[in-house]
Write an enzyme that holds these catalytic residues in place. Sequence first.
Site, PDB file in Angstrom:
ATOM      1  N   LYS A 217      -9.137   3.417  13.177  1.00  0.00           N
ATOM      2  CA  LYS A 217      -7.991   3.322  14.094  1.00  0.00           C
ATOM      3  C   LYS A 217      -6.730   3.874  13.445  1.00  0.00           C
ATOM      4  CE  LYS A 217      -8.889  -0.434  17.322  1.00  0.00           C
ATOM      5  NZ  LYS A 217      -8.443  -1.781  17.750  1.00  0.00           N
ATOM      6  N   TYR A 317     -11.089 -13.067  12.260  1.00  0.00           N
ATOM      7  CA  TYR A 317     -12.496 -12.696  12.128  1.00  0.00           C
ATOM      8  C   TYR A 317     -13.230 -13.624  11.163  1.00  0.00           C
ATOM      9  CZ  TYR A 317     -11.783  -8.190  14.437  1.00  0.00           C
ATOM     10  OH  TYR A 317     -11.505  -7.200  15.348  1.00  0.00           O
TER      11      TYR A 317
END
Length: 334
Positions: A217, A317
């Site tokens: 990204k 996460y």
Amino acid sequence: MDAAVNTVNYNERFITKVVKEISSKFNFNVIQQRVLNDVLYKCTQNVEIIALEKEEGDFLTYIDIYANSMRLEGLAPGTIRNKCYSLKELNRYLEKDINKISVADLKMYILHKQSNCKQSTLNTIITTIKAFFSFLCDEGYIETNPSRKLKKVKEEKRLRKSLSDVTLEQVRLACNNKRDRALIEFAYSSGLRVSELAKLDIKDLDFSSNKLSVVGKGNKERNVMFSDIAKFYIKQYLDERTDNDPALFVSVKKPYKRIGKRAIEKRFTKIKDLLNMKELYPHLLRHTFATKLASTADITVVQKLLGHTNINTTMLYAEVNDDKVNYQYKASKL
């Protein structure tokens, strides 16, 4: 607003419109658009473009200008597309001259979206709106920023889900060909995004060190590792292939071409249906990778391997269980 600012505005509007029209007509890719954009900037460097008639605040034109700026910054096409989609939705709801939009208008839109959006999605929309209007204000396209006082909504912090060891083993055993087994093992042990998996070539992998470099990204490059188990199944898979396609993962049937993001997601869906699981998708293996790694590794290591800019994203996460908390507290010898 002074004349100098207006000159820049009309020059940029002209360039944006020309790039859009020519790119559409000749089907230019992003690189060709950037080249055309640079050429037009050079050609108009000492030229003052003025409007013969006063232009109203055309929202769609400003979205195009903003999109062009994001392309020059190197943002991923998917990211730009999503941001533009959100802004076009805002335009359809408000239907106002951009110079007449107020903070009250934006708050009404947020309330409108709140009824059918998750809090995290709503905050993404708010961030997109604030970045858009900040850009327009900083560049002199609008005099005041109506989004300045917009606040994000409070999100309920929840840890990302991950697969248990038993479920992960069931997923492995459900693979009915070497390609899928290699894909599952590699996705799990590397923590790559599905878009990153789809772009991989065989030459990207260094089998001597179990490492590879990937561009993720924001066009950011990072080093990633993969396990010996993943290497074993990848080599098994490559040994049985008879094609010459450079892609790491290709279709199992002729003409053996690179499989894209959607095709990878479909494979996960088929395994999910076969096992009668509630959910299984590529990003779930990324969550599982992060959770497993965070049980022993420092969170900054997890952050680096996942390619996160903000460590708070990584914390969502990584599930930190009570045993690890107790162990590390005792180890600190406070």
